[in-house]
Design a protein around this motif. Structure first.
Motif, PDB file in Angstrom:
ATOM      1  N   GLY A 158      -5.531 -52.320 -44.580  1.00 33.86           N
ATOM      2  CA  GLY A 158      -4.544 -52.960 -43.741  1.00 33.86           C
ATOM      3  C   GLY A 158      -3.615 -51.971 -43.078  1.00 33.86           C
ATOM      4  O   GLY A 158      -3.554 -50.792 -43.438  1.00 33.86           O
ATOM      5  N   LEU A 159      -2.880 -52.499 -42.107  1.00 30.65           N
ATOM      6  CA  LEU A 159      -1.974 -51.677 -41.306  1.00 30.65           C
ATOM      7  C   LEU A 159      -0.611 -52.358 -41.268  1.00 30.65           C
ATOM      8  O   LEU A 159      -0.489 -53.506 -40.835  1.00 30.65           O
ATOM      9  N   LEU A 160       0.396 -51.646 -41.758  1.00 32.01           N
ATOM     10  CA  LEU A 160       1.764 -52.141 -41.766  1.00 32.01           C
ATOM     11  C   LEU A 160       2.484 -51.553 -40.557  1.00 32.01           C
ATOM     12  O   LEU A 160       2.753 -50.353 -40.507  1.00 32.01           O
ATOM     13  N   LEU A 161       2.749 -52.411 -39.569  1.00 28.49           N
ATOM     14  CA  LEU A 161       3.463 -51.976 -38.376  1.00 28.49           C
ATOM     15  C   LEU A 161       4.950 -51.936 -38.711  1.00 28.49           C
ATOM     16  O   LEU A 161       5.466 -52.828 -39.378  1.00 28.49           O
ATOM     17  N   TYR A 162       5.632 -50.884 -38.256  1.00 28.08           N
ATOM     18  CA  TYR A 162       7.073 -50.801 -38.502  1.00 28.08           C
ATOM     19  C   TYR A 162       7.788 -50.335 -37.246  1.00 28.08           C
ATOM     20  O   TYR A 162       7.197 -49.741 -36.349  1.00 28.08           O
ATOM     21  N   ARG A 163       9.079 -50.662 -37.207  1.00 33.12           N
ATOM     22  CA  ARG A 163       9.939 -50.203 -36.118  1.00 33.12           C
ATOM     23  C   ARG A 163      11.335 -49.971 -36.678  1.00 33.12           C
ATOM     24  O   ARG A 163      11.706 -50.544 -37.706  1.00 33.12           O
ATOM     25  N   ILE A 164      12.070 -49.109 -36.000  1.00 32.90           N
ATOM     26  CA  ILE A 164      13.456 -48.868 -36.375  1.00 32.90           C
ATOM     27  C   ILE A 164      14.321 -49.646 -35.374  1.00 32.90           C
ATOM     28  O   ILE A 164      14.385 -49.296 -34.200  1.00 32.90           O
ATOM     29  N   ALA A 165      14.915 -50.725 -35.853  1.00 37.76           N
ATOM     30  CA  ALA A 165      15.748 -51.590 -35.018  1.00 37.76           C
ATOM     31  C   ALA A 165      17.213 -51.190 -35.185  1.00 37.76           C
ATOM     32  O   ALA A 165      17.538 -50.300 -35.988  1.00 37.76           O
ATOM     33  N   ASP A 166      18.086 -51.854 -34.452  1.00 36.49           N
ATOM     34  CA  ASP A 166      19.515 -51.564 -34.548  1.00 36.49           C
ATOM     35  C   ASP A 166      20.030 -51.699 -35.976  1.00 36.49           C
ATOM     36  O   ASP A 166      20.911 -50.957 -36.401  1.00 36.49           O
ATOM     37  N   ASN A 167      19.473 -52.647 -36.721  1.00 36.83           N
ATOM     38  CA  ASN A 167      19.922 -52.873 -38.099  1.00 36.83           C
ATOM     39  C   ASN A 167      19.064 -52.138 -39.131  1.00 36.83           C
ATOM     40  O   ASN A 167      19.151 -52.419 -40.320  1.00 36.83           O
ATOM     41  N   GLY A 168      18.215 -51.218 -38.700  1.00 40.19           N
ATOM     42  CA  GLY A 168      17.411 -50.423 -39.630  1.00 40.19           C
ATOM     43  C   GLY A 168      15.932 -50.737 -39.559  1.00 40.19           C
ATOM     44  O   GLY A 168      15.438 -51.297 -38.581  1.00 40.19           O
ATOM     45  N   PHE A 201      -2.055 -48.414 -44.494  1.00 43.02           N
ATOM     46  CA  PHE A 201      -1.492 -47.362 -43.659  1.00 43.02           C
ATOM     47  C   PHE A 201      -0.332 -47.982 -42.900  1.00 43.02           C
ATOM     48  O   PHE A 201      -0.283 -49.197 -42.711  1.00 43.02           O
ATOM     49  N   ALA A 202       0.592 -47.157 -42.446  1.00 47.50           N
ATOM     50  CA  ALA A 202       1.683 -47.643 -41.603  1.00 47.50           C
ATOM     51  C   ALA A 202       1.618 -46.913 -40.276  1.00 47.50           C
ATOM     52  O   ALA A 202       1.170 -45.765 -40.200  1.00 47.50           O
ATOM     53  N   VAL A 203       2.071 -47.599 -39.227  1.00 46.66           N
ATOM     54  CA  VAL A 203       2.153 -46.993 -37.906  1.00 46.66           C
ATOM     55  C   VAL A 203       3.380 -47.569 -37.221  1.00 46.66           C
ATOM     56  O   VAL A 203       3.691 -48.752 -37.371  1.00 46.66           O
TER      57      VAL A 203
END
Length: 158
Positions: free
Chosen positions: A10-20, A92-94
């Motif tokens: 699997g693939l864990l999508l992540y982003r850095i938003a204003d709140n973290g 994995f994360a991307v």
């Protein structure tokens, strides 16, 4: 039970938003999951064969379950967990972004209602959600919550 456990990637999508940090998790579709929430969500993932690299399978499953390809960025290895079922999940994360409201999942067929003799099609994933790590740990299958911990640790080391 066979000596070889089923394997998913699997693939864990992540982003850095204003709140973290936020991660994208998915809810399984179909009538068996319709009323389940906490502990029922997942990283977009699916089965793969031993001859397919796990990272390739993770990208393929992401595309199938969300209806769009994952970002091309570098993958962060999050290791493996074993689910209660015995299945081994490699993740994995991307980093990237995606509108969770626009996902279009592939479908599966199952006999429904039970013993009716009819089959129906259901989406493999019925919704996606961007959430903070604590919410993700509550909503994810308990074994998969480790992927969020590992992602946070990896990002804090950068």
């Amino acid at each position: 039970m066979s000596s070889r456990a089923e394997r998913s990637a699997g693939l864990l999508l992540y982003r850095i938003a204003d709140n973290g940090l936020e991660v994208l998790i998915v809810h399984p579709g179909g009538p068996l999951w319709a009323k389940k929430d906490d502990g029922a969500w997942s990283v977009p993932k699916g089965l793969y064969d031993a001859d397919e690299p796990a990272a390739d399978a993770a990208r393929r499953e992401f595309t199938e379950e969300l209806g769009s390809p994952p970002p091309d960025g570098p993958l962060l290895e999050l290791g493996e967990v074993r689910l209660k079922s015995g299945k081994v999940v490699t993740a994995f994360a991307v980093e990237g972004d995606l509108d969770a409201a626009t996902i279009v999942s592939n479908t599966f067929e199952m006999a429904w209602p039970p013993r009716s003799g009819r089959t129906q099609q259901f989406p493999e994933i019925d919704r996606a959600l961007w959430c903070d790590p604590d919410t993700a740990r509550t909503k994810l299958n308990p074994a998969q919550a480790a992927f969020v911990d590992r992602l946070e640790h990896t990002l804090s080391d950068r």
